[in-house]
Design a protein around this motif. Structure first.
Motif, PDB file in Angstrom:
ATOM      1  N   ARG B 272     -23.387  -2.741 -17.978  1.00 43.84           N
ATOM      2  CA  ARG B 272     -23.711  -3.302 -19.306  1.00 43.84           C
ATOM      3  C   ARG B 272     -24.631  -2.379 -20.088  1.00 43.84           C
ATOM      4  O   ARG B 272     -24.498  -2.246 -21.299  1.00 43.84           O
ATOM      5  CB  ARG B 272     -24.357  -4.672 -19.138  1.00 43.84           C
ATOM      6  CG  ARG B 272     -23.385  -5.710 -18.649  1.00 43.84           C
ATOM      7  CD  ARG B 272     -24.077  -7.052 -18.478  1.00 43.84           C
ATOM      8  NE  ARG B 272     -23.190  -7.975 -17.784  1.00 43.84           N
ATOM      9  CZ  ARG B 272     -23.596  -8.892 -16.922  1.00 43.84           C
ATOM     10  NH1 ARG B 272     -24.873  -9.035 -16.650  1.00 43.84           N
ATOM     11  NH2 ARG B 272     -22.720  -9.689 -16.347  1.00 43.84           N
ATOM     12  N   THR B 356     -30.468  -5.473 -21.032  1.00 38.97           N
ATOM     13  CA  THR B 356     -29.071  -5.039 -21.006  1.00 38.97           C
ATOM     14  C   THR B 356     -28.116  -6.188 -21.341  1.00 38.97           C
ATOM     15  O   THR B 356     -27.094  -5.973 -21.976  1.00 38.97           O
ATOM     16  CB  THR B 356     -28.694  -4.428 -19.637  1.00 38.97           C
ATOM     17  OG1 THR B 356     -28.988  -5.366 -18.604  1.00 38.97           O
ATOM     18  CG2 THR B 356     -29.472  -3.153 -19.382  1.00 38.97           C
ATOM     19  N   VAL B 357     -28.473  -7.412 -20.942  1.00 36.48           N
ATOM     20  CA  VAL B 357     -27.645  -8.565 -21.313  1.00 36.48           C
ATOM     21  C   VAL B 357     -27.624  -8.712 -22.835  1.00 36.48           C
ATOM     22  O   VAL B 357     -26.565  -8.826 -23.455  1.00 36.48           O
ATOM     23  CB  VAL B 357     -28.164  -9.866 -20.650  1.00 36.48           C
ATOM     24  CG1 VAL B 357     -27.592 -11.092 -21.345  1.00 36.48           C
ATOM     25  CG2 VAL B 357     -27.810  -9.874 -19.176  1.00 36.48           C
ATOM     26  N   LYS B 360     -25.746  -5.821 -24.438  1.00 39.86           N
ATOM     27  CA  LYS B 360     -24.295  -5.895 -24.229  1.00 39.86           C
ATOM     28  C   LYS B 360     -23.674  -6.871 -25.226  1.00 39.86           C
ATOM     29  O   LYS B 360     -22.670  -6.567 -25.869  1.00 39.86           O
ATOM     30  CB  LYS B 360     -24.029  -6.343 -22.786  1.00 39.86           C
ATOM     31  CG  LYS B 360     -22.579  -6.251 -22.331  1.00 39.86           C
ATOM     32  CD  LYS B 360     -21.745  -7.445 -22.709  1.00 39.86           C
ATOM     33  CE  LYS B 360     -20.304  -7.284 -22.327  1.00 39.86           C
ATOM     34  NZ  LYS B 360     -19.445  -8.358 -22.829  1.00 39.86           N
ATOM     35  N   SER B 399     -14.281  -5.965 -25.433  1.00 39.30           N
ATOM     36  CA  SER B 399     -15.633  -5.727 -24.917  1.00 39.30           C
ATOM     37  C   SER B 399     -16.487  -6.981 -24.993  1.00 39.30           C
ATOM     38  O   SER B 399     -17.514  -7.085 -24.327  1.00 39.30           O
ATOM     39  CB  SER B 399     -16.306  -4.582 -25.680  1.00 39.30           C
ATOM     40  OG  SER B 399     -16.521  -4.951 -27.029  1.00 39.30           O
ATOM     41  N   GLU B 403     -17.058  -7.621 -18.513  1.00 41.37           N
ATOM     42  CA  GLU B 403     -18.444  -7.443 -18.031  1.00 41.37           C
ATOM     43  C   GLU B 403     -19.361  -8.558 -18.529  1.00 41.37           C
ATOM     44  O   GLU B 403     -20.525  -8.338 -18.820  1.00 41.37           O
ATOM     45  CB  GLU B 403     -19.009  -6.075 -18.462  1.00 41.37           C
ATOM     46  CG  GLU B 403     -18.165  -4.876 -18.146  1.00 41.37           C
ATOM     47  CD  GLU B 403     -17.811  -4.755 -16.679  1.00 41.37           C
ATOM     48  OE1 GLU B 403     -18.496  -5.362 -15.849  1.00 41.37           O
ATOM     49  OE2 GLU B 403     -16.823  -4.062 -16.371  1.00 41.37           O
TER      50      GLU B 403
END
Lengths: 633, 633
Positions: B272, B356-357, B360, B399, B403
């Motif tokens: 991510r 990062t969450v 992302k 996207s 993930e």
């Protein structure tokens, strides 16, 4: 999934009786015809093979039209129901309609029967490489030559090449060409000319005309449409090929201008007006495909060994339910606009124009977004071509740019607001009611009177909110315009608020016409529609007195109730839409097969599963390292 | 358009030195290689032909890797720069990285060299038909058989079929399979197993493994990836094929659990974390393609015979400039996250995880939307496949679901807010600073101190605004959670506000590191970024005291100035990006050809322009009417 459409009262209400009847007849004619039911996997084909397949299917529909006596509208409906079959529809959907609207009686008598029987096949050539929205910039010239009684058509520049002309690339034999009429050196502006572009016996290009098929569209969409590029070099047509319903040109060059300029508007009004209904049907398909998957799919929060149905999550309901409500609104309002257009001589053309402009923008913006939302709400599996969701998105996506680009078109709403504000003439345009509110300082400074969450379900409260929002944005627009700001971006928000109000009012009126048995469902739908528009429209209220923090909280609570109470109504609506398996054409909506079984089936049929054809390449790749003696590898 | 990338200070700043160096080397290696420069029109090919073409190009890149000693990262970069070449990258991008992270030293010594030289080719098999986000629901079993010292892998159900496994459909010889380890009847949860799935000499499937290529993805995207479906029936592997970097299983069935659970997080954190930078590059491509067209295209408002450049309209600037600013922010912040990940042992894993969450979600949501905006801002012509804009959209679109699906993932932000609010522990997480504000009633009821439009350019004012907004939405979320509301939809707005703040802070820090010469440009970019986020984030302020009507008006004015002053900086940034013609691969960005010339060229090369192959069908269609004697036709 059924093989025949639903014909309940609610089905008739949503689809409209005529359209539902046509749909039933079309499905009966094609649902056991192998040309349609046994066609290969379209996603795997090359553009050329796909185009050829769709042409074959289009010709089969044409034969059904002649055999069964289908109307032009029924043929056009059939090209949509049968899938992405676009080229042959142009003759019936656009070409003939323009002949009817713009030809003289003598011209009609000669040309329309030929087009009706597809002896000739027509298209409409307006857009140029350099001239889209700005029609006045069109460069193609049509110069009258009195010596030969002919008109000489020319493309003087690269930017005057006709471009985006549907059905011209391969199929069309005739084109209605928009060009500047030049008589005795005088530029008389855009007129319409019928130009034969291909030989009827050989299908070879006519002399002095160059045509190229335009190439592939993005995301593989509109693959079955042969858009064409066209240039003329001294291409001569008889003077009598100028469309003479409104204007005419005598053999001596005397020009008779149009007395009634209403027609200049009407063609665009019609096309844009019809978009709302057509978009609504495609959005409904996407949302219903997604709902079928969401009813099946389970994820997280297991109870008694079964995870929770995805459709029960707020994240799915809050995305799919408003989208379904909007799809129904698009269809109902679209049908109402169609009726107004059919009755155009009794209509205020400006009012109708503003309504269709607003509806075109609103329906295309929301429609595309809602199809995307439907796909996303299916998570990763929604990305498989076999779900049908990707191609629905790709198909709808250009609707925001064709027939008037969203931001360019929005300025027409902005301009009308400025004009009627200055002239104090808003009472002539029902859609501009919020300008009257804006003149009333007392109403603009008032606070919402809502006391509790339930009040938000009251139609007068909803209308007050939406009208206040439009008024706030109109005030902003008037201020921006007065200080000379380029409003071409900001006016979009006003346009959407304007159209929210139009759609809200139209939907309220329609709900009252639903059968008593379905009234609760339609009222629930209208509330989802309204409260969603309100919650999504809060930005305009920042800094305003109208709403308190308590109001915002109670509005959100009311919206939550509207959504969570909608589940059973959503099922009733899905039933009433009654799409057949053939129409949805999705692995998520197959009879006798779950979505997972369907996805596995698709994989078993992938032509890449048998990879013998690339094994030598793969074996070579895996021994490449032997050639290179690097320490690293 | 140039053929070599820009290497100015600003170019180095945006791309990062290492990445720019790799990019220059890759472009030098491929830009005169006919395997890449003379490939056929990909938009016209069938899926099978396109897949075969991309494989051939991938193998050529592999040979370049070995020949020139490229690192794995350089090979992965090359598969992106060379176009949509996906399958072979999985071995280097995902498979080897997981071997490194999760194997024991002995396992690494044996397997990694084989994968490095592509003697074996690996993939990562986690997702199942019925189990995506909820990894704990995985059903594939791996049962230890102490008699043979083997592990027996099974797919007990339809829903346990591995699905979406990149490179498995055709290419992979080995798979890292996530399955529940069962030892002596005890379910020990998910573990990773290396399973050989194809014979190395023949490329035939191994016994007891079934694999199907998954089929076409929507909008023709990821056509070069052979995602695969896989099922096991008593498939036996040696016990030593269980990845034993963290856990291990003795021959007698004794199980040694992981001591350090950090690794469970890290794989997702890494993937991510890297997405922001990769997305930023693709968004920048789309925006720059659109800017090149908008600089060329003219429409309306003629002056001295030339219409106005489209790039001068507010409707275009307000769409493309913020998108360009976000693309740069995605790249800069992505690179910073990469550095933090590389230094992961010194990091607060929860803080990095939350960052990062948020990144992302934010980067994928904005990135996809911005690519779409770029296409739409080109009007109708943006719909041609040859512009490259459609495939960029299609490529980025998934996207938002891979993930970690946006709404599912957003709950991790919501949960962290609730947890740290309850534990008064927000000081441990820098990204949750707004919770401290929420505890301070005085700050929550304060009004903005902004006096005039210029004040909005002050970083403390911007931070105050964005923090206040996040605090308002956190308060709402805490209230919703406390009364048991399903927050899975509403938490998305909080997540975006949370990430706005993270990106704003990161961008401010980055700007300070730019060279003095480029500082003005980067500050202008940071202001476009900030003021856009603020103007787009007004909804949260409805009903709040923080902003007055005057504040909203002056904020809009400041934003207008930020946008209209950005035009020259945008040109400097486009220069610094310095994409080559090969990289943009767009008819709007060709050297020695205008967009109109390019579009005409594309049409001239359409394989449908020569329509001899369908003429018999067309002639038959135009004489069909003769068979039917209806009065109507």
């Amino acid at each position: 999934m059924t093989t025949t459409p639903s014909t309940t009262a609610l089905a008739n209400f949503i689809w409209g009786e005529e359209r539902l009847k046509r749909r039933c007849d079309i499905l009966a004619a094609i649902s056991s015809n192998p040309v349609f039911t046994q066609s290969p996997n379209s996603h795997a084909l090359s553009r050329k093979d796909l185009w050829t397949l769709r042409l074959k299917q289009g010709v089969e529909l044409l034969e059904l039209k002649f055999k069964l006596g289908w109307s032009n509208q029924q043929f056009v409906d059939a090209t949509k129901i049968a899938g992405d079959i676009l080229s042959l529809g142009v003759n019936f959907r656009i070409f003939i309609r323009n002949l009817e609207a713009q030809m003289s009686p003598e011209q009609k008598a000669y040309w329309i029967p030929r087009a009706e029987r597809f002896e000739i096949s027509g298209c409409y050539a307006q857009t140029e490489l350099g001239h889209g929205s700005n029609v006045r910039g069109i460069e193609t010239t049509a110069t009258f030559d009195p010596k030969t009684d002919e008109i000489v058509v020319n493309s003087p520049t690269l930017s005057s090449h006709k471009y985006w002309i549907g059905s011209l690339g391969i199929v069309a034999t005739h084109a209605l060409v928009i060009a500047r009429l030049i008589v005795q050196g005088k530029d008389l502006g855009n007129h319409v000319f019928l130009v034969q572009v291909r030989d009827l016996d050989t299908h070879e290009l006519m002399p002095n005309v160059k045509i190229y098929e335009q190439g592939e569209k993005g995301m593989s969409t509109f693959a079955s449409m042969d858009n064409g590029v066209m240039a003329f070099t001294d291409c001569r047509i008889p003077r009598t090929n100028m469309l003479a319903g409104m204007v005419s040109l005598d053999p001596d060059g005397t020009y008779h201008a149009a007395k009634n300029t209403k027609h200049a508007y009407t063609s665009m009004v019609i096309i844009r007006g019809l978009m709302s209904e057509e978009l609504g049907i495609e959005v409904a398909k996407a949302v219903i495909i997604a709902l079928k998957y969401a009813e099946f799919r389970r994820q997280f929060n297991p109870k008694d060994g079964l995870e929770r149905r995805v459709v029960e999550y707020a994240s799915v309901q809050n995305r799919l339910f408003p989208a379904l409500a909007r799809a129904v609104a698009m269809m109902l309002l679209g049908r109402e606009m169609r009726a107004r257009i059919d009755n155009i001589i009794n209509e205020s053309l400006e009012d109708l124009h503003l309504q269709t402009v607003g509806a075109k923008i609103w329906a295309s913006e929301h429609g595309v977004r809602d199809v995307e939302i439907a796909r996303l709400s299916c998570g990763g599996h929604g990305n498989m071509a076999s779900t049908g969701l990707g191609s629905l998105y790709a198909q709808l996506s250009p609707s925001r740019t064709y027939e008037g680009e969203t931001y360019v078109l929005s300025q027409q709403i902005g301009n009308a607001v400025v004009k009627h504000w200055k002239n104090t003439s808003e009472q002539s345009i029902s859609a501009l009611s919020y300008l009257a509110r804006l003149r009333d300082a007392r109403r603009m400074s008032q606070k919402s009177q809502v006391a509790g969450s339930d009040d938000w379900f009251s139609p007068p409260v909803q209308e007050d909110f939406l009208e206040h929002r439009a008024a706030v944005l109109a005030r902003r627009h008037l201020g921006d315009a007065a200080r000379g700001k380029d409003t071409s971006y900001d006016v979009f928000e006003l346009t959407m608020a304007h159209a929210d109000l139009t759609y809200w009012r139209g939907l309220q009126a329609q709900v009252k016409q639903s059968a008593q048995h379905d009234r609760e469902t339609m009222e629930a739908l209208a509330n989802v529609f309204a409260l969603n528009a309100m919650v999504e429209g809060l930005a305009a209220f920042a800094g305003e007195e109208y709403l308190s923090a308590e109001h915002v909280a109670s509005l959100r609570l009311a919206y939550q109730h509207a959504i969570s109470g909608f589940a059973t109504h959503a099922r009733a609506l899905v039933e009433a839409f009654g799409f057949t398996e053939y129409e949805l054409n999705s692995v998520f909506a197959r009879s006798g097969q779950t979505p997972y079984e369907g996805l596995l089936d698709v994989a078993k049929q992938s032509e890449l599963t048998d990879n013998v054809f690339v094994r030598p390449t793969l074996l070579r790749a895996r021994s490449l390292w032997k050639k290179y003696g690097r320490a690293k590898i």
